[in-house]
Structure formats: structure tokens, C-alpha cells
Enzyme design. Structure first.
Site, PDB file in Angstrom:
ATOM      1  N   LYS A  28       0.812  -1.183   0.000  1.00 35.54           N
ATOM      2  CA  LYS A  28       0.000   0.000   0.000  1.00 35.54           C
ATOM      3  C   LYS A  28       0.864   1.258   0.000  1.00 35.54           C
ATOM      4  O   LYS A  28       0.426   2.322  -0.390  1.00 35.54           O
ATOM      5  CB  LYS A  28      -0.902   0.037   1.223  1.00 35.54           C
ATOM      6  CG  LYS A  28      -1.906  -1.090   1.298  1.00 35.54           C
ATOM      7  CD  LYS A  28      -2.748  -0.975   2.567  1.00 35.54           C
ATOM      8  CE  LYS A  28      -3.632  -2.203   2.694  1.00 35.54           C
ATOM      9  NZ  LYS A  28      -4.340  -2.218   3.961  1.00 35.54           N
ATOM     10  N   GLY A  29       2.071   1.150   0.472  1.00 33.20           N
ATOM     11  CA  GLY A  29       2.903   2.315   0.726  1.00 33.20           C
ATOM     12  C   GLY A  29       3.221   3.208  -0.454  1.00 33.20           C
ATOM     13  O   GLY A  29       3.384   4.412  -0.296  1.00 33.20           O
TER      14      GLY A  29
ATOM     15  N   ASP B 279      14.489  -0.663   2.363  1.00 28.27           N
ATOM     16  CA  ASP B 279      15.151  -0.762   3.657  1.00 28.27           C
ATOM     17  C   ASP B 279      16.073  -1.980   3.603  1.00 28.27           C
ATOM     18  O   ASP B 279      17.204  -1.881   3.158  1.00 28.27           O
ATOM     19  CB  ASP B 279      14.095  -0.883   4.759  1.00 28.27           C
ATOM     20  CG  ASP B 279      14.665  -0.749   6.159  1.00 28.27           C
ATOM     21  OD1 ASP B 279      15.897  -0.696   6.316  1.00 28.27           O
ATOM     22  OD2 ASP B 279      13.874  -0.704   7.119  1.00 28.27           O
TER      23      ASP B 279
ATOM     24  N   PHE C 181      12.386   5.292  11.705  1.00 29.41           N
ATOM     25  CA  PHE C 181      11.057   4.852  11.274  1.00 29.41           C
ATOM     26  C   PHE C 181      10.287   6.077  10.811  1.00 29.41           C
ATOM     27  O   PHE C 181      10.072   7.009  11.590  1.00 29.41           O
ATOM     28  CB  PHE C 181      10.328   4.161  12.434  1.00 29.41           C
ATOM     29  CG  PHE C 181       9.090   3.434  11.998  1.00 29.41           C
ATOM     30  CD1 PHE C 181       9.127   2.077  11.757  1.00 29.41           C
ATOM     31  CD2 PHE C 181       7.894   4.112  11.821  1.00 29.41           C
ATOM     32  CE1 PHE C 181       7.979   1.397  11.346  1.00 29.41           C
ATOM     33  CE2 PHE C 181       6.748   3.448  11.415  1.00 29.41           C
ATOM     34  CZ  PHE C 181       6.792   2.081  11.172  1.00 29.41           C
ATOM     35  N   VAL C 182       9.880   6.088   9.536  1.00 26.98           N
ATOM     36  CA  VAL C 182       9.217   7.264   8.974  1.00 26.98           C
ATOM     37  C   VAL C 182       7.778   6.956   8.589  1.00 26.98           C
ATOM     38  O   VAL C 182       7.415   5.816   8.300  1.00 26.98           O
ATOM     39  CB  VAL C 182       9.988   7.832   7.758  1.00 26.98           C
ATOM     40  CG1 VAL C 182      11.321   8.415   8.187  1.00 26.98           C
ATOM     41  CG2 VAL C 182      10.184   6.779   6.675  1.00 26.98           C
TER      42      VAL C 182
ATOM     43  N   GLU D 238       8.601   1.744  -5.497  1.00 25.07           N
ATOM     44  CA  GLU D 238       8.609   1.406  -4.074  1.00 25.07           C
ATOM     45  C   GLU D 238       8.531   2.666  -3.230  1.00 25.07           C
ATOM     46  O   GLU D 238       9.081   3.699  -3.612  1.00 25.07           O
ATOM     47  CB  GLU D 238       9.913   0.677  -3.714  1.00 25.07           C
ATOM     48  CG  GLU D 238       9.885  -0.799  -3.983  1.00 25.07           C
ATOM     49  CD  GLU D 238       9.334  -1.583  -2.801  1.00 25.07           C
ATOM     50  OE1 GLU D 238       8.485  -1.051  -2.046  1.00 25.07           O
ATOM     51  OE2 GLU D 238       9.744  -2.731  -2.636  1.00 25.07           O
ATOM     52  N   ASP D 239       7.891   2.565  -2.080  1.00 22.73           N
ATOM     53  CA  ASP D 239       7.890   3.680  -1.145  1.00 22.73           C
ATOM     54  C   ASP D 239       9.246   3.809  -0.473  1.00 22.73           C
ATOM     55  O   ASP D 239       9.813   4.892  -0.404  1.00 22.73           O
ATOM     56  CB  ASP D 239       6.767   3.549  -0.109  1.00 22.73           C
ATOM     57  CG  ASP D 239       6.782   2.231   0.656  1.00 22.73           C
ATOM     58  OD1 ASP D 239       7.581   1.323   0.319  1.00 22.73           O
ATOM     59  OD2 ASP D 239       5.977   2.095   1.597  1.00 22.73           O
TER      60      ASP D 239
ATOM     61  N   LYS E 222      16.925   3.696   2.445  1.00 21.92           N
ATOM     62  CA  LYS E 222      17.482   3.637   3.796  1.00 21.92           C
ATOM     63  C   LYS E 222      18.556   2.551   3.798  1.00 21.92           C
ATOM     64  O   LYS E 222      18.304   1.399   4.123  1.00 21.92           O
ATOM     65  CB  LYS E 222      16.372   3.323   4.805  1.00 21.92           C
ATOM     66  CG  LYS E 222      16.823   3.457   6.231  1.00 21.92           C
ATOM     67  CD  LYS E 222      15.841   3.121   7.334  1.00 21.92           C
ATOM     68  CE  LYS E 222      14.407   3.042   7.097  1.00 21.92           C
ATOM     69  NZ  LYS E 222      13.658   2.654   8.324  1.00 21.92           N
TER      70      LYS E 222
ATOM     71  N   ASP F  68       3.126   4.141   6.615  1.00 21.41           N
ATOM     72  CA  ASP F  68       2.206   4.132   7.741  1.00 21.41           C
ATOM     73  C   ASP F  68       2.845   3.655   9.027  1.00 21.41           C
ATOM     74  O   ASP F  68       3.938   3.093   9.040  1.00 21.41           O
ATOM     75  CB  ASP F  68       1.022   3.220   7.426  1.00 21.41           C
ATOM     76  CG  ASP F  68       1.402   1.759   7.461  1.00 21.41           C
ATOM     77  OD1 ASP F  68       0.775   0.999   8.219  1.00 21.41           O
ATOM     78  OD2 ASP F  68       2.337   1.346   6.733  1.00 21.41           O
TER      79      ASP F  68
END
Length: 178
Positions: free
Chosen positions: A42-43, A102, A151-152, A98-99, A130, A158
Site C-alpha cells: 500500500k505504501g 530498507d 522509522f518514517v 517502491e515507497d 534507507k 504508515d
């Protein structure tokens, strides 16, 4: 809304400006090609929509959804896709949207999964990179912003399925992560 973050890490204006730059670069790189954007839900929903409008080419748009094998874990573990693309990908140039990259495990899994469709190419565009959390050797082809190992939330990202609609990126206050 309870205040769970401080000053934005990346402002709405910075996001808009960077997406325009990415759109111009992608337009140049994919001119004359059959480009299909694959947004990762969803990101990446907001990023995919805004980036697609910044690309000056007729592109196909599709989405896949991934899910952690253990949704209870805070850190993303091994992931699997729970939806497949609906468009024909054979011979197309695929750009995964991609959002955040990581660990890199989701991006690697998606590249491998989409490669079986025999596309011309598969590349990645990430709003956020990241690198401190990277466990898989992967580097996005297009990056909006490199961020620290925090953590963003916001702009699609979200915390407990909330705060996706913030128009900026903010660091979640550690007091709220339990």
C-alpha cells in the site's frame, strides 16, 4: 490527531520538486520504450500516482501487494506477493515503484518474481532509500531521497495503517513505537 512526530524530515514541497526531477529523468531514459510502472501497495500508492503524472510518456500502470510472512513483527521479515500484475509484461520495460527500500528483501523478491514474465528490463524507483538497514545487495536505479535509519511515516508510509495521508515524510516519535 495525536502528535506522534516532529518537524517533517522531507517537506511536501521537497517531495513535489524531487518527483518532477525523477519524472524528467525517467521520461528521458524510457523515451520510445514500452514502460510499465508497477506500484507496490500500500505504501507506494501516492508516489506511484504522482510520479506517473510527472512522466511525459504513455505508460502502463499496474500494482502488486506484498505481505510480510509475519505481520506481527515490526521489522519486515521475509515477504511474499499476495497479488500479481494484471498487465502483460513480456517484452516491456518494467519500473517497480517502491515507497522505501530498507532491507532490500521486498525489492529483490519482486525483481525475481517479475523476471519470469520475460520483460525487456526490470528496474526500481524508490521514494526513500534507507541503506543502513540493507541486508540484501540491491541498489535502486532511481532514488527520491536517502534517509537515516529511522522509522518514517507519511506520503503513503504508515504506522499501524495510519498516517499514510500526511503530505510529507516525518520521523515517528520513538515513544509511540512501544
Amino acid at each position: 490527531m495525536e502528535k506522534i512526530f516532529g518537524k517533517p524530515l522531507i517537506t511536501q514541497e521537497e517531495i513535489v520538486h524531487r518527483i518532477r526531477e525523477l519524472g524528467l529523468q525517467i521520461t528521458s531514459d524510457y523515451a520510445g520504450k514500452n514502460l510499465i510502472l508497477i506500484g507496490v501497495l500500500k505504501g507506494a500508492y501516492a508516489f506511484t500516482a504522482d510520479l506517473s503524472r510527472a512522466i511525459g510518456l504513455p505508460v502502463g500502470i499496474d500494482f502488486v501487494m506484498t505481505l510480510s510472512q509475519n505481520q506481527e513483527k515490526e521489522k519486515a521479515g521475509e515477504r511474499k506477493t499476495i497479488t500479481d500484475p494484471t498487465l502483460t509484461l513480456a517484452g516491456a520495460d518494467i519500473l517497480i515503484i517502491e515507497d522505501i527500500i530498507d532491507s532490500g528483501s521486498t525489492a529483490r523478491m519482486l525483481i525475481d518474481k517479475l523476471a519470469v514474465h520475460r520483460p525487456e528490463s526490470v528496474r526500481i524507483c524508490a521514494l526513500l532509500d534507507k541503506t543502513a538497514g540493507r541486508t540484501v545487495d540491491i541498489k535502486p536505479d532511481y532514488v527520491g531521497f536517502s534517509i537515516p535509519n529511522r522509522f518514517v511515516i507519511g506520503y503513503g508510509l504508515d504506522y499501524k495503517n495510519k498516517y499514510r495521508t500526511l503530505p510529507f515524510i516525518a520521523v515517528l516519535d520513538d515513544r509511540f513505537r512501544g
